[in-house]
Design a protein around this motif. Structure first.
Motif, short mmCIF file in Angstrom:
data_model
loop_
_atom_site.label_atom_id
_atom_site.label_comp_id
_atom_site.label_asym_id
_atom_site.label_seq_id
_atom_site.Cartn_x
_atom_site.Cartn_y
_atom_site.Cartn_z
N LEU A 1 0.98 -1.28 -0.06
CA LEU A 1 0.11 -0.04 -0.10
C LEU A 1 0.98 1.25 -0.01
CD1 LEU A 1 -2.82 -1.02 2.67
CD2 LEU A 1 -2.98 -0.87 0.21
N ARG A 2 1.82 1.24 0.71
CA ARG A 2 2.66 2.41 0.83
C ARG A 2 3.64 2.55 -0.64
NH1 ARG A 2 2.82 4.63 5.64
NH2 ARG A 2 2.41 3.38 7.50
N LEU A 3 3.83 1.68 -1.05
CA LEU A 3 4.53 1.63 -2.42
C LEU A 3 3.63 2.00 -3.52
CD1 LEU A 3 6.93 1.10 -4.17
CD2 LEU A 3 6.28 -1.14 -4.89
N GLN A 4 2.56 1.69 -3.47
CA GLN A 4 1.35 2.26 -4.19
C GLN A 4 1.20 3.85 -4.24
OE1 GLN A 4 -0.12 1.00 -6.90
NE2 GLN A 4 -1.03 2.75 -7.41
N ARG A 5 1.27 4.05 -3.00
CA ARG A 5 1.19 5.68 -2.52
C ARG A 5 2.44 6.34 -3.01
NH1 ARG A 5 -1.97 9.29 -0.05
NH2 ARG A 5 -1.30 10.43 1.61
N ARG A 6 3.68 5.91 -3.03
CA ARG A 6 4.77 6.53 -3.49
C ARG A 6 4.81 6.64 -4.94
NH1 ARG A 6 9.83 4.89 -0.04
NH2 ARG A 6 11.10 4.61 -2.14
N LEU A 7 4.05 5.58 -5.71
CA LEU A 7 4.09 5.81 -6.97
C LEU A 7 3.21 6.86 -7.50
CD1 LEU A 7 4.19 1.92 -7.91
CD2 LEU A 7 6.04 3.49 -8.50
N GLU A 8 1.92 6.90 -6.65
CA GLU A 8 1.00 7.94 -7.02
C GLU A 8 1.81 9.30 -6.88
OE1 GLU A 8 -2.24 7.12 -4.49
OE2 GLU A 8 -2.79 5.23 -5.48
N TRP A 9 2.69 9.29 -5.70
CA TRP A 9 3.20 10.70 -5.44
C TRP A 9 3.98 10.89 -6.28
CZ3 TRP A 9 8.37 11.72 -4.79
CH2 TRP A 9 8.75 12.93 -3.97
N GLN A 10 4.81 10.07 -7.00
CA GLN A 10 5.94 10.36 -8.11
C GLN A 10 5.21 10.45 -9.38
OE1 GLN A 10 8.65 6.94 -8.72
NE2 GLN A 10 8.99 7.48 -10.48
N GLN A 11 4.08 9.85 -9.61
CA GLN A 11 3.49 10.16 -11.08
C GLN A 11 2.76 11.76 -10.81
OE1 GLN A 11 0.02 7.73 -11.71
NE2 GLN A 11 0.11 7.96 -13.90
N GLY A 12 2.26 11.88 -9.71
CA GLY A 12 1.70 13.29 -9.90
C GLY A 12 2.68 14.28 -9.98
N ILE A 13 3.79 14.40 -9.40
CA ILE A 13 4.67 15.18 -9.51
C ILE A 13 5.48 15.42 -11.05
CG2 ILE A 13 7.02 15.86 -9.03
CD1 ILE A 13 6.52 14.78 -5.84
N PHE B 1 -1.25 19.37 -4.49
CA PHE B 1 -0.89 18.02 -4.49
C PHE B 1 -0.15 17.35 -3.56
CE2 PHE B 1 1.80 14.45 -6.25
CZ PHE B 1 0.89 13.68 -6.46
N LEU B 2 1.10 18.13 -2.99
CA LEU B 2 1.80 17.35 -1.86
C LEU B 2 1.00 17.52 -0.75
CD1 LEU B 2 5.17 18.98 -2.95
CD2 LEU B 2 4.36 16.34 -3.20
N SER B 3 0.14 18.43 -0.39
CA SER B 3 -0.57 18.66 0.70
C SER B 3 -1.51 17.35 0.83
CB SER B 3 -1.65 19.85 0.94
OG SER B 3 -2.55 19.84 -0.05
N GLY B 4 -2.01 16.52 0.03
CA GLY B 4 -2.70 15.22 0.02
C GLY B 4 -1.96 14.29 0.52
N PHE B 5 -0.67 14.40 0.68
CA PHE B 5 0.31 13.25 0.85
C PHE B 5 0.79 13.43 2.34
CE2 PHE B 5 -0.06 12.77 -3.49
CZ PHE B 5 -0.01 11.14 -3.73
N VAL B 6 0.54 14.62 3.13
CA VAL B 6 0.96 14.82 4.54
C VAL B 6 0.74 13.66 5.26
CG1 VAL B 6 0.95 16.30 6.48
CG2 VAL B 6 1.41 17.31 4.05
N LYS B 7 -0.73 13.57 5.23
CA LYS B 7 -1.26 12.46 6.26
C LYS B 7 -1.99 11.21 5.47
CE LYS B 7 -3.56 13.62 9.84
NZ LYS B 7 -4.73 13.94 10.81
N GLU B 8 -1.83 9.86 6.14
CA GLU B 8 -2.41 8.82 5.30
C GLU B 8 -3.97 9.11 5.09
OE1 GLU B 8 -1.53 5.75 7.81
OE2 GLU B 8 0.70 5.63 7.39
N PRO B 9 -4.39 8.57 3.85
CA PRO B 9 -5.80 8.66 3.81
C PRO B 9 -6.82 7.68 4.41
CG PRO B 9 -4.63 7.44 1.90
CD PRO B 9 -3.53 8.17 2.87
N ASP B 10 -7.89 7.90 4.59
CA ASP B 10 -8.69 7.03 5.09
C ASP B 10 -8.83 5.70 4.20
OD1 ASP B 10 -9.50 8.57 7.12
OD2 ASP B 10 -11.10 9.49 6.00
N GLY B 11 -8.96 4.55 4.77
CA GLY B 11 -8.79 3.33 4.05
C GLY B 11 -8.22 2.31 4.67
N PRO B 12 -7.79 1.16 3.82
CA PRO B 12 -6.88 0.09 4.47
C PRO B 12 -5.56 0.40 5.06
CG PRO B 12 -7.76 -0.46 2.20
CD PRO B 12 -8.14 0.98 2.25
N LEU B 13 -4.79 1.37 4.35
CA LEU B 13 -3.49 1.88 4.88
C LEU B 13 -3.55 2.31 6.32
CD1 LEU B 13 -0.54 2.31 4.77
CD2 LEU B 13 -0.79 4.24 3.27
N GLN B 14 -4.63 3.31 6.45
CA GLN B 14 -4.64 3.86 7.67
C GLN B 14 -5.27 3.03 8.92
OE1 GLN B 14 -8.08 6.86 9.01
NE2 GLN B 14 -6.38 8.42 8.62
#
Length: 207
Positions: free
Chosen positions: A133-145, A165-178
């Motif tokens: 889940l964290r890798l997927q979030r890393r990839l989304e961060w990278q793709q968005g940038i 965009f980056l402000s959305g990655f400061v905290k973990e989103p609701d869902g399985p990861l959180q």
């Protein structure tokens, strides 16, 4: 101003450590440790937001070659992350969790007893892997940038978009990861209190 900000942060962190030391001395409880973790999260979020603002300003200043180097580095980091945290099987993952936890506790209180080691190993076996889940979030961060930097927008517009965009990655989103992170946090809190309450006089002195 930057020096003043760092001085304030250092004083806050020192005060936090002193409070934690007092909690341990008086008999650390799960409630006390949760409070300290919540305080540290506020402290960290403040730093993360400032770092993101600096990144949002600086990233659009990179030329094409620098951007290419950046994304090569990110790809390499993602591959290393995958090899370290995702590819190992369950037993290897648990052993790695236990080893990291032992290193962390021994940095704080010195060598662990056999009983404390066993407590750590048992807790490590309960932790939920969030690596994929964290890798997927890393990839989304990278793709968005990458998409923002590749656009034809002005430096100012790119900076504004990056900041949002980056402000959305400061905290973990609701869902399985959180949800998994919360479970893992409670396991670590319980483990830490068990270790703290079982410390020898020598370990207390080390701490």
């Amino acid at each position: 101003m930057l020096h003043l900000h760092r001085t304030i942060q250092s004083k806050q962190y020192a005060g936090w450590l002193q409070a934690l030391q007092g909690d341990v001395a008086s008999g650390l409880t799960e409630q006390q440790l949760q409070q300290r973790i919540d305080e540290m999260e506020v402290f960290w979020l403040s730093i993360a937001r400032k770092l993101n603002n600096e990144m949002a300003y600086l990233l659009p200043l990179l030329d094409a070659e620098q951007q290419e180097e950046l994304f090569i580095y990110l790809e390499d980091s993602n591959e290393e992350y995958r090899e370290t945290y995702i590819e190992p099987d369950t037993n290897e993952r648990i052993d790695a969790y236990a080893a990291r936890l032992v290193d962390t506790f021994e940095n704080w209180i010195g060598e662990l007893t056999d009983e404390q080691q066993l407590t750590v190993e048992q807790a490590a076996g309960e932790l939920i892997s969030t690596a994929e889940l964290r890798l997927q979030r890393r990839l989304e961060w990278q793709q968005g940038i990458g998409q923002i930097l590749a656009s034809n927008a002005t430096h100012y517009d790119k900076s504004e978009r990056l900041q949002l965009f980056l402000s959305g990655f400061v905290k973990e989103p609701d869902g399985p990861l959180q949800e998994a992170s919360k479970i893992n946090q409670q396991i670590i809190i319980r483990l830490t209190v068990q270790i703290a309450q079982s410390m020898s006089d020598e370990q207390k002195q080390y701490f």
